[in-house]
Design a protein around this motif. Sequence first.
Motif: not given
Length: 942
Positions: A101-102, A106-107, A147-149
């Motif tokens: 996740w992290w 971070g990306r 965005a990551s979700v």
Amino acid sequence: MWWPRRRHDATTSRIERAEATRTRPEPGNGRKPARWVPEVSQPGIVAERRTAGGDADPRAPLAELYAALDSGPDGLATAEARSRLTGYGRNELRRQRRRGWWRELGRQVVHPLALLLWVAAALAWVAGTPLLAGAILVVIALNALFASVQERQAERAVEALTRYLPRQARVRRDGRWQEIPAAELVPGDILAVCEGDRISADARLVDGSVEVDLSALTGESQPVYRSADAPSAAGGPTEAANLVFSGTNCLGGEARALVHATGMGTELGRIAALSQRVGREESPLEKQVRRVAWLIAAVAVGAGLVFFPIGVLAAGMPIGDAFAFAIGLLVANVPEGLLPTITLALAVGVRGLARVGAVVKRLSAVETLGSTDVICTDKTGTLTENRMRVVAVRAADTLRDPAPGPGERPDPALCALAVAVAACNNADPDAGDPTEVAPLRLAADLGVTDAGHPGRRTQYPFDPKLRLMSTVDERDGRLSLHTKGAPEEVLARCTRVLAPDGGDRPLDEAYRTELAAAVTAQAEQGRRVLGVARRPLDGVPERRAEAERDLTFLGFVAMVDPPRPEVPEAVARCHTAGIRIIMVTGDHGRTAAAIARQVGIVRGEPTVVTGDQLDAMSPDRLRHLLGERREVVFARVSPEAKLHIAEALRANHEVVAMTGDGVNDAPALRRADIGVAMGRTGTDVTREAATMVLTDDNFATIVAAVAAGRRVYDNVRKFILYIFAHATPEVVPFLIFALSAGAVPLPLTVLQILAIDLGTETLPALALGREPAEPGLMDRPPRRRSDKVVNAPMLARAWGFLGLISAALVMAGFFAVLLRAGWRPGAPTGPGTPLHDAYREATTMTFLGIVSCQVGTAFAARTEHASLRSVGVFSNRLLLWGIAFEIAFAALIVGVPPAQDVFGTRPPEPVMLALLLAFPPIVWGADELRRAARRHYKHSLI
Ligand code: ADP
Ligand code: MG
């Protein structure tokens, strides 16, 4: 030696590892045989090594290898295999663990557009507006989270496709051939390898020989020959001529092999472990959107830069305020959330397609599907049900009904034919290739069976180029060749013909012509005709061509294969959607034309182009022929010819979908824009080469997939329209402020802009990505390949129409509040002045005005051409929820005291709030009228 051929039903390759196999391994596999087990450095995989594959040297003498693996020519017992499965683990490539996740967050945080926001935050901090700087950080954080979700969901959607394509393998267990999931192969299993299979484990050939494509391992695309009899040589394992490897394809031949390594213990596993996952390629749509996003970002930066001097010099704002404002304007208009939203929309499209039976292997395929111009389709199994039933038989001189009358004994000629089709056959009465099952059943009805083919000495398998299949069989001590295939091909190799009494006589020209006419008469009714012949032999011939000559013609069988019931409608849909359908089949021209007419692909008498004509045609001539848009049907074509057809169509700038099932179809599938493989009857190799796999082999599914592709593309445009539309009502207030040189106070505060950008827009935008299809979706011609997602008419609608109406309404609300409070141009509104409260109410009104207008815009954006009523006002539940959230969020910002302090809001009077209720219907209604006018105008033009 002969053993059962693997039946290709519901067998498929796995998509997930395609990424891993596409990477070339490091050159030089020169490890010594003794160190067969490769060292792998990843900790997670080392632990796995112990269990994956045993330490047997596959190049030891066969007997030793059998001993090392505790197995034998008859394979394992099921119980033993099960316990080995626990010990060795499943035969699967373990993916590298996903990014945590992290790391993912971070990306997103260092994403280029996010970096722009970081700069803005730093500037805000330097300019002494920590509140703004903090707000921008919140924007960055929320966006990264969002965005990551979305990316994770997109990845999940694609991974879930694996479920739809389970791969099977044929193994010998408990002394029988069985089909098992390839993931359950264990070292010691005896595996059957047939043409078109994807090999699922590393194995040593024990019997037979195959041609394999090792390119997945070596990068070398030239097929190589691997044989059980080849000596074990030194060198890298992939050079050993008696080994086959997981992840490679069998292009021809048949063999049995002893599995010695599975899962991560295979050569492929080694490569997968060494090479990290290859990044997902970006689709053309995503590329375009990325470009657009940068363009808009540049405009946003430009707007900020322009605002600053105007604010300071023309409107006399304090430098700090102007600076903060410029930054706010910039941040609000950078479309940082656009790209993940699109990726997700494509992924959701992919998932939806899988549910209707089309498993797509790349996100970008969804988009290409939507622009399909031509579908080149097989006939048998795709347009038809592939359920053959013999309806007529001709043996010797008489054409007859296949069902024998009561008490009727078949005559010698019919018996001879039945013996031939039962022998020259690889099906069971209830399973196998329907073209073989039907004659097999006919033979059984006549009392002839050849179960297990005890007398079979050799076979020349069906070759789609020769269109023949033959076997050499021993019966009552006599050896004969039995052949069946396309009647022209069989007849061309016949010199004699069976007489009614069971004897034979020379085949003269007149009789040849009569037979050809009889075949044509059957084909014209859409029937598939198989010619049958035999020949006595003294020994097993060396070469196929020597065997298949001087035959005696026994007769033919004619079979019906009804069109699938859903096909005519799907064909009609294609036609209204401007999509051409070209049938490409190995079957007889007349049969092909008749079926094409039955399902509505052609109306009149189509031009039938045969494989021979096609081969004689120059590429230019073929291009020209296809460019004329005549009704053509390609019949008796070889799989290679499909490649030329795909190339010619592409040279005409058409987007081509091409179906295929056999090994030789793979190049054509790769060459087409959308290669479509059959999930049930196709081979692993074609599934590998294809972009899309049909789990039901059904033509109608291709059409459904095209419709879905169009819908997804439309929806992407809908939410871009929606997101763009708010730019005008956000920018116009500043223009008024600037142009009035400050006589009109700023109608919107910085934080209010950010609240619109982030808090209220995202959910409705996402919901627009899930819109149902707009009526008329399949009534318009395919989009051209060169069309852009964002084009001038769309920008005109977003900025010039929806945006401008919204801006007018919003400004009207703003002035209404101010004027009611007694404001006149130039009057001071700063803190401490009597008009300050009214000013706060007025800016709040602007904020709420934009939110209300966006509600109207969301409804307007739901359709591009059709009326809202035709899609149903409440048909997109997600959008209703999104809007509910949008309203709740706005109410929070305006109504809750701490939020009021942060955002500088103050609730306007109830009458003003009532005014807001009118905004959405006005915006939406105006667009409804515009669309109605456009529809009317278009119709009157035609
Ligand atoms: P299609 O495009 O209809 O799938 P195929 O390439 O499978 O065509 O078959 C072409 C022709 O080859 C058929 O019309 C038939 O005459 C012959 N054929 C097909 N399958 C077999 C078989 N198993 N044995 C002998 N002949 C066959
Ligand atoms: Mg076929």
